[in-house]
Design an enzyme around this catalytic site. Structure first.
Site, PDB file in Angstrom:
ATOM      1  N   ARG A 164       1.036  -1.179   0.062  1.00 39.34           N
ATOM      2  CA  ARG A 164       0.115   0.032   0.117  1.00 39.34           C
ATOM      3  C   ARG A 164       0.765   1.221  -0.043  1.00 39.34           C
ATOM      4  O   ARG A 164       0.334   2.559   0.752  1.00 39.34           O
ATOM      5  CB  ARG A 164      -1.168   0.046   1.257  1.00 39.34           C
ATOM      6  CG  ARG A 164      -2.121  -1.086   1.318  1.00 39.34           C
ATOM      7  CD  ARG A 164      -3.145  -0.930   0.106  1.00 39.34           C
ATOM      8  NE  ARG A 164      -4.201  -1.885   0.415  1.00 39.34           N
ATOM      9  CZ  ARG A 164      -3.954  -3.086  -0.188  1.00 39.34           C
ATOM     10  NH1 ARG A 164      -3.382  -3.729  -0.518  1.00 39.34           N
ATOM     11  NH2 ARG A 164      -5.254  -3.819   0.068  1.00 39.34           N
ATOM     12  N   SER A 238     -10.684  -0.746   3.359  1.00 40.17           N
ATOM     13  CA  SER A 238     -10.026  -0.898   4.529  1.00 40.17           C
ATOM     14  C   SER A 238      -9.364   0.623   5.107  1.00 40.17           C
ATOM     15  O   SER A 238      -8.576   1.371   4.232  1.00 40.17           O
ATOM     16  CB  SER A 238      -8.389  -1.771   4.419  1.00 40.17           C
ATOM     17  OG  SER A 238      -9.053  -3.161   3.994  1.00 40.17           O
ATOM     18  N   GLU A 334      -4.825   3.278   6.267  1.00 41.65           N
ATOM     19  CA  GLU A 334      -4.284   3.449   4.811  1.00 41.65           C
ATOM     20  C   GLU A 334      -5.111   4.428   4.003  1.00 41.65           C
ATOM     21  O   GLU A 334      -4.594   4.391   3.097  1.00 41.65           O
ATOM     22  CB  GLU A 334      -4.729   1.779   4.345  1.00 41.65           C
ATOM     23  CG  GLU A 334      -4.647   1.211   3.150  1.00 41.65           C
ATOM     24  CD  GLU A 334      -5.565   1.099   2.265  1.00 41.65           C
ATOM     25  OE1 GLU A 334      -5.323   1.113   0.820  1.00 41.65           O
ATOM     26  OE2 GLU A 334      -6.759   1.108   2.533  1.00 41.65           O
TER      27      GLU A 334
HETATM   28  N1  EPU Z   1     -10.609 -10.732  10.177  1.00 43.29           N
HETATM   29  C1  EPU Z   1     -11.482 -11.060  11.244  1.00 43.29           C
HETATM   30  N2  EPU Z   1     -12.349  -9.913  11.463  1.00 43.29           N
HETATM   31  C2  EPU Z   1     -12.713  -9.094  10.470  1.00 43.29           C
HETATM   32  C3  EPU Z   1     -12.321  -9.018   9.281  1.00 43.29           C
HETATM   33  C4  EPU Z   1     -11.267  -9.776   9.097  1.00 43.29           C
HETATM   34  O1  EPU Z   1     -11.124 -11.757  12.110  1.00 43.29           O
HETATM   35  O2  EPU Z   1     -13.604  -8.283  10.953  1.00 43.29           O
HETATM   36  C5  EPU Z   1      -9.687 -11.679   9.870  1.00 43.29           C
HETATM   37  C6  EPU Z   1     -10.104 -13.145   9.150  1.00 43.29           C
HETATM   38  O3  EPU Z   1      -9.665 -14.286   9.813  1.00 43.29           O
HETATM   39  C7  EPU Z   1      -9.569 -13.083   7.875  1.00 43.29           C
HETATM   40  C8  EPU Z   1      -8.382 -12.138   7.906  1.00 43.29           C
HETATM   41  O4  EPU Z   1      -8.759 -11.291   8.972  1.00 43.29           O
HETATM   42  O5  EPU Z   1      -9.226 -14.496   7.508  1.00 43.29           O
HETATM   43  C9  EPU Z   1      -8.372 -11.670   6.601  1.00 43.29           C
HETATM   44  O6  EPU Z   1      -9.478 -10.909   6.013  1.00 43.29           O
HETATM   45  P1  EPU Z   1      -9.693 -10.525   4.625  1.00 43.29           P
HETATM   46  O7  EPU Z   1      -9.399 -11.567   3.865  1.00 43.29           O
HETATM   47  O8  EPU Z   1     -10.944  -9.780   4.634  1.00 43.29           O
HETATM   48  O9  EPU Z   1      -8.498  -9.505   4.413  1.00 43.29           O
HETATM   49  P2  EPU Z   1      -7.876  -8.246   5.201  1.00 43.29           P
HETATM   50  O10 EPU Z   1      -6.534  -8.470   5.541  1.00 43.29           O
HETATM   51  O11 EPU Z   1      -9.064  -7.707   6.067  1.00 43.29           O
HETATM   52  C10 EPU Z   1      -6.959  -7.117   3.118  1.00 43.29           C
HETATM   53  C11 EPU Z   1      -7.007  -5.898   2.126  1.00 43.29           C
HETATM   54  C12 EPU Z   1      -8.189  -5.661   1.416  1.00 43.29           C
HETATM   55  C13 EPU Z   1      -8.353  -6.714   0.356  1.00 43.29           C
HETATM   56  C14 EPU Z   1      -8.329  -8.152   1.298  1.00 43.29           C
HETATM   57  C15 EPU Z   1      -8.308  -9.423   0.239  1.00 43.29           C
HETATM   58  C16 EPU Z   1      -5.571  -4.446   3.711  1.00 43.29           C
HETATM   59  C17 EPU Z   1      -5.451  -3.372   4.546  1.00 43.29           C
HETATM   60  N3  EPU Z   1      -6.694  -4.911   3.223  1.00 43.29           N
HETATM   61  O12 EPU Z   1      -8.044  -7.283   4.020  1.00 43.29           O
HETATM   62  O13 EPU Z   1      -7.979  -4.300   0.742  1.00 43.29           O
HETATM   63  O14 EPU Z   1      -9.521  -6.832  -0.209  1.00 43.29           O
HETATM   64  O15 EPU Z   1      -7.148  -8.174   1.897  1.00 43.29           O
HETATM   65  O16 EPU Z   1      -7.214  -9.385  -0.235  1.00 43.29           O
HETATM   66  O17 EPU Z   1      -4.560  -4.912   3.169  1.00 43.29           O
HETATM   67  C18 EPU Z   1      -8.435  -1.989   0.676  1.00 43.29           C
HETATM   68  O18 EPU Z   1      -7.276  -1.827   0.803  1.00 43.29           O
HETATM   69  O19 EPU Z   1      -9.347  -1.192   1.023  1.00 43.29           O
HETATM   70  C19 EPU Z   1      -8.992  -3.427   0.820  1.00 43.29           C
HETATM   71  C20 EPU Z   1     -10.476  -3.659   0.762  1.00 43.29           C
END
Ligand code: EPU
Length: 338
Positions: A164, A238, A334
């Site tokens: 990012r 995010s 972010e």
């Molecule tokens: N999780 C929770 N609770 C929540 C959300 C997530 O426990 O409320 C845990 C879950 O275990 C899940 C893990 O976090 O398995 C990862 O969650 P998710 O796959 O939704 O991905 P993220 O790490 O929360 C990142 C990016 C997103 C992107 C997704 C999918 C960042 C800051 N965000 O989110 O990007 O869509 O991965 O690759 O890196 C964005 O940048 O705006 C964005 C939406």
């Protein structure tokens, strides 16, 4: 070019924050951009650039000039046996570029389907999702220097991409207007379905024949199921980055929270799921007035209607403080705070 004073911004940022820009102009050509960025008056007043407005939180009215990048055009500029080089103007919607690639069966950006915002922002913050980042398909970009109006081409290395991050958020912040980005896409796609959510969605839908379109469709279903649609509920995706901590700090946290979610990075550090930390700190689904933390993804802060930027920022700092106190982990936004 038409300069507008006191331009309302609620429709121009996906958080739906109602504030104003003291001066506003749409740019639709390179010469528009060059005229503005070499104008002494606007240089002294200060220039900010907006595309889709999908990664900003407006905490105050904007002074100076807000330049709305509306440069359009998507073209193949070169190709060889393996690749096509697809050049898109910075004001194109990112998802339209993905759909262009999907329609032609060119691989590389299907995992990045349905990300809100414009092409110009894609290298700025090295957008990423489901195991792919822009840096993986980036070929080059063109940007116009604020001050001289000179057009400069940036290579992959020049952009200094990281999670990012790029040089445009750091050393060169506020110094260039990105006008086009060229992506290198594969004629024989190599699929990346290693991210758990994609694997599960493909299995659930019974898809065994992988295609660019099948993966794009799966990503669209995943995103639609858990991320709020900004045209219905204001948000900027995010709000925080996933923080990185040392392996030893991670082991200590695991002793207290065995179910904590983290991914070991090749360098040895661990990237934590910020959404998990925020959920565990009790904010998932939390709401006060029109500001809240999304009920299906705690990493996303939302504006249910008339929240101000300060309301959202107050919730963000509350989350930062609680997560720091509970886990000793610093969350970093972010989203760009303006
Ligand atoms: N999780 C929770 N609770 C929540 C959300 C997530 O426990 O409320 C845990 C879950 O275990 C899940 C893990 O976090 O398995 C990862 O969650 P998710 O796959 O939704 O991905 P993220 O790490 O929360 C990142 C990016 C997103 C992107 C997704 C999918 C960042 C800051 N965000 O989110 O990007 O869509 O991965 O690759 O890196 C964005 O940048 O705006 C964005 C939406």
């Amino acid at each position: 070019m038409k300069f507008i004073q006191q331009q309302p911004l609620q429709q121009l940022n996906t958080f739906g924050i109602a504030t104003t820009a003291a001066n506003y102009v749409k740019v639709t050509s390179l010469s528009d951009v060059q005229t503005i960025v070499t104008d002494r008056y606007w240089l002294s007043e200060g220039i900010k650039v907006i595309g889709g407005g999908s990664n900003i939180l407006l905490t105050q009215p904007l002074d100076g000039l807000l330049v709305h990048n509306q440069l359009k055009g998507i073209n193949v500029v070169a190709e060889d046996e393996q690749f096509v080089y697809l050049k898109a103007a910075a004001g194109e919607q990112w998802h339209d570029v993905v759909m262009y690639a999907v329609a032609n069966n060119w691989g590389g950006i299907e995992n990045l389907s349905l990300i809100p915002g414009c092409v110009g922002a894609s290298p700025m913050q090295n957008i990423g999702a489901y195991g792919i980042e822009i840096k993986d398909v980036f070929h080059a970009l063109e940007a116009i220097a604020i001050g001289s109006g000179e057009m400069i081409t940036f290579s992959q290395q020049d952009c200094q991409f990281a999670y990012r991050e790029s040089v445009f958020k750091r050393a060169l912040k506020g110094q260039y207007v990105i006008v086009s980005v060229t992506y290198q896409l594969r004629k024989q796609p190599i699929f990346n379905t290693s991210y758990g959510a994609i694997e599960q969605e493909l299995a659930r839908a019974g898809i065994t024949n992988l295609t660019v379109k099948a993966i794009s469709d799966a990503v669209i279903r995943i995103r639609t199921s858990k991320l709020p649609n900004p045209s219905a509920i204001g948000n900027a995706g995010s709000f925080f980055k996933n923080p990185t901590i040392s392996a030893s700090s991670f082991a200590q946290l695991q002793a207290t929270y065995p179910e904590i979610v983290g991914y070991h990075l090749p360098q040895g550090d661990v990237k934590l799921a910020a959404g998990w930390l925020i959920e565990k700190a009790g904010f998932k689904g939390w709401r006060s007035g029109d500001v809240g933390c999304h009920s299906k993804q705690a990493l996303v802060l939302v504006n249910y209607g008339n929240a101000s930027g300060s309301d959202v920022w107050a919730l963000a700092t509350n989350i930062i403080d609680k997560v720091q106190a509970m886990f000793g982990v610093s969350l970093e936004p972010e989203v760009n705070i303006w």
